[in-house]
Design a protein around this motif. Structure first.
Motif, PDB file in Angstrom:
ATOM      1  N   SER A 198       0.856  -1.184   0.000  1.00 54.60           N
ATOM      2  CA  SER A 198       0.000   0.000   0.000  1.00 54.60           C
ATOM      3  C   SER A 198       0.889   1.230   0.000  1.00 54.60           C
ATOM      4  CB  SER A 198      -0.915   0.011   1.231  1.00 54.60           C
ATOM      5  OG  SER A 198      -0.208   0.408   2.404  1.00 54.60           O
ATOM      6  N   VAL A 293      -5.291  -7.812  -3.758  1.00 53.63           N
ATOM      7  CA  VAL A 293      -6.174  -7.070  -4.663  1.00 53.63           C
ATOM      8  C   VAL A 293      -7.101  -8.018  -5.406  1.00 53.63           C
ATOM      9  CG1 VAL A 293      -4.547  -5.195  -4.935  1.00 53.63           C
ATOM     10  CG2 VAL A 293      -4.450  -7.113  -6.526  1.00 53.63           C
ATOM     11  N   ASN A 294      -8.276  -7.500  -5.743  1.00 54.69           N
ATOM     12  CA  ASN A 294      -9.299  -8.218  -6.514  1.00 54.69           C
ATOM     13  C   ASN A 294      -9.756  -9.495  -5.823  1.00 54.69           C
ATOM     14  OD1 ASN A 294      -9.116  -6.235  -8.549  1.00 54.69           O
ATOM     15  ND2 ASN A 294      -7.378  -7.302  -9.470  1.00 54.69           N
ATOM     16  N   GLY A 323      -3.845 -12.362  -3.525  1.00 46.74           N
ATOM     17  CA  GLY A 323      -4.707 -11.633  -4.444  1.00 46.74           C
ATOM     18  C   GLY A 323      -5.047 -12.431  -5.690  1.00 46.74           C
ATOM     19  N   TRP A 352     -15.851  -2.773  -0.502  1.00 47.67           N
ATOM     20  CA  TRP A 352     -14.491  -2.463  -0.940  1.00 47.67           C
ATOM     21  C   TRP A 352     -14.141  -1.072  -0.458  1.00 47.67           C
ATOM     22  CZ3 TRP A 352     -12.565  -6.700  -3.375  1.00 47.67           C
ATOM     23  CH2 TRP A 352     -13.508  -7.615  -3.855  1.00 47.67           C
ATOM     24  N   PRO A 395      -7.154  -2.202  -9.693  1.00 47.66           N
ATOM     25  CA  PRO A 395      -7.532  -3.295  -8.796  1.00 47.66           C
ATOM     26  C   PRO A 395      -8.431  -2.808  -7.659  1.00 47.66           C
ATOM     27  CG  PRO A 395      -5.336  -2.530  -8.243  1.00 47.66           C
ATOM     28  CD  PRO A 395      -5.750  -1.743  -9.452  1.00 47.66           C
ATOM     29  N   ARG A 397      -9.437  -3.098  -3.719  1.00 45.36           N
ATOM     30  CA  ARG A 397      -8.656  -3.384  -2.516  1.00 45.36           C
ATOM     31  C   ARG A 397      -9.540  -3.499  -1.279  1.00 45.36           C
ATOM     32  NH1 ARG A 397      -3.208  -2.293  -3.507  1.00 45.36           N
ATOM     33  NH2 ARG A 397      -2.802  -1.056  -5.377  1.00 45.36           N
ATOM     34  N   PHE A 461      -1.505  -5.762 -10.895  1.00 44.09           N
ATOM     35  CA  PHE A 461      -2.734  -5.752 -10.101  1.00 44.09           C
ATOM     36  C   PHE A 461      -2.572  -6.579  -8.854  1.00 44.09           C
ATOM     37  CE2 PHE A 461      -5.494  -4.907 -14.068  1.00 44.09           C
ATOM     38  CZ  PHE A 461      -5.091  -3.604 -14.033  1.00 44.09           C
TER      39      PHE A 461
END
Length: 461
Positions: A198, A293-294, A323, A352, A395, A397, A461
């Motif tokens: 991050s 992510v995702n 992720g 999200w 993406p 998060r 991503f």
């Protein structure tokens, strides 16, 4: 500002911690040219009280170099690791104390220094101290390098985490390389927990001490179990004191799960207790970054489970917290009338923590939110809640299950005819998230790009 009484109490605590951390006792039992070996004695150097060891410990198919608490079960409580992100070494490695410092010698290799001595003074001797600190001395017995100045995921009693420094969690209980979370003692005085992957903005934090603005504080742990922030006349206690004893050892460790915990070890009773947790979450999914992510986190059987978005597969099926990425090499993009190349899939009950790239839309029918995303070239997904539609870009998060199941996520996907794969295809990963697919009367015009370029984009991503 602490009261007069609490400030006097602090001075006593501070003096004890400072004496332990800043002025380690001058004792030397390791001379130049002394060596350690992974499988042949000596494999480690013990502290005088026998509680701590510095040397080789087994990891994966090889050996790492570190410090561990000897009294812990199977010596499994590792408190420091050298070059933690380098691969484990083989059994023919040698660790030697030289005038340059600690040198790791490897077969068919020149080896490397694992202690970066910043002064021009030569090393003369070393010691594994009773505090858990490994120190290297010059010929005047001045400390020229110490592990307390280079923490990994743990601080011990008497150790200080200075402003601008951090702890980084381990990857797992058996892999002490850098993990997914870090605790930063920020220069603004705030002690903050973030996911490693991050930008460390306030929006990414999942716990903070709330001491920002006090400036240049440091984190201290003393031998009575006090964990506190201090600078000048500013003190902020994170815990109360516990008790002192000749058989008690305190440590504070950033765990694999992103929780910063204060532990006590009673070496006489051979017990370990968790005294405090930051943050004190009952749901692992509340720790941002528990899932990559995702993907989104759902709490089941006392632990967080990471699930992929519809149309996505795990980056690494053996490490599902890393992720997910598209299971196609084609992005959804824009649509053109009557070519039936894109459709919308829905995921109920996931939230999200992302910002919309466009102004939120007010609408009463959630289906209209999916249609608005499908028509927008920039929209990858949309979030509908409380009659509000927010368009999102990948993406996504910090996904987690919505406790009241009131949120709908719309994901734009590509039909098989356009290089995609239907979400309910038998080829879909069996561990992918359960979904409800709603195919809309919209279509898309896909820009076909080379697989190599798309793969490079997906890797971000």
């Amino acid at each position: 500002m602490a009261s007069a009484i609490s400030y006097i109490l602090f001075l006593s605590i501070f003096s004890s911690a400072f004496a332990l951390g800043a002025a380690p006792p001058r004792q030397s039992n390791i001379t130049l040219d002394t060596s350690l070996y992974p499988t042949t004695n000596p494999t480690s150097w013990l502290s005088p009280n026998g509680r701590f060891a510095f040397g080789f410990y087994p990891e994966a198919t090889g050996f790492s170099i570190g410090i561990w608490l000897v009294a812990s079960p199977e010596n499994s409580t590792v408190i420091w690791t050298a070059d933690r992100d380098d691969p484990p070494v083989t059994k023919d490695a040698v660790l030697k104390l030289t005038d340059e410092g600690l040198r790791l010698l490897l077969q068919h290799s020149e080896g490397r220094l694992i202690s970066n001595i910043s002064t021009s003074t030569d090393a003369s001797s070393a010691s594994m101290l009773d505090s858990g600190n490994f120190v290297i001395y010059d010929s005047n017995f001045d400390v020229i390098w110490q592990t307390f100045n280079h923490p990994t995921d743990t601080i011990m009693a008497g150790q200080v985490l200075l402003a601008g420094s951090e702890l980084v969690s381990s990857l797992s209980g058996t892999n002490h390389s850098s993990g997914n979370f870090h605790l930063i003692m920020q220069n603004d005085g705030n002690l903050v927990l973030y996911p490693v992957a991050s930008p460390d903005t306030p929006w990414d934090a999942y716990w903070a001490s709330g001491t920002n603005g006090d400036g240049y504080l440091s984190l201290y742990l003393d031998d009575k179990g006090w964990l506190y922030l201090h600078q000048g006349n500013v003190t902020s206690n994170l815990t109360s004191g516990y008790r002192n004893g000749t058989t008690l050892v305190y440590r504070a460790t950033l765990g694999v799960d992103g929780i910063f915990r204060l532990y006590s070890h009673d070496l006489e009773l051979n017990t370990q207790l968790v005294l405090a947790e930051f943050p004190n979450f009952t749901d692992q999914c509340e720790v941002k970054g528990s899932c990559g992510v995702n993907s989104y986190c759902t709490f089941a059987d006392g632990q967080g489970v990471c699930m992929c978005l519809p149309g996505f597969d795990y980056l690494d099926a053996s490490r599902t917290s890393n992720g997910c990425r598209r299971n196609t090499t084609t992005t959804a993009g824009c649509y053109s009338v009557n070519d039936s190349m894109t459709y919308i899939s829905t995921l109920e009950g996931a939230t999200w923590m992302v910002d919309s790239y466009a102004a939120p839309l007010s609408m009463t029918r959630k289906e209209d939110c999916g249609e608005a995303c499908l028509k927008d070239c920039n929209c990858d997904a949309a979030l509908f809640k409380d009659n509000t539609c927010r368009k999102l870009e990948f993406p996504l998060r910090y996904g987690m299950r919505d406790s009241d199941d009131s949120t709908t996520t719309f994901i734009k996907l590509v039909n098989k005819s356009a290089g995609g794969r239907p979400v309910n295809s038998p080829a879909e990963s069996p561990s992918a998230a359960p979904i409800i697919t709603a195919k809309q009367d919209f279509s898309a015009k896909i820009l076909i790009v080379s697989v190599a370029i798309i793969t490079g984009i997906l890797n971000m991503f």
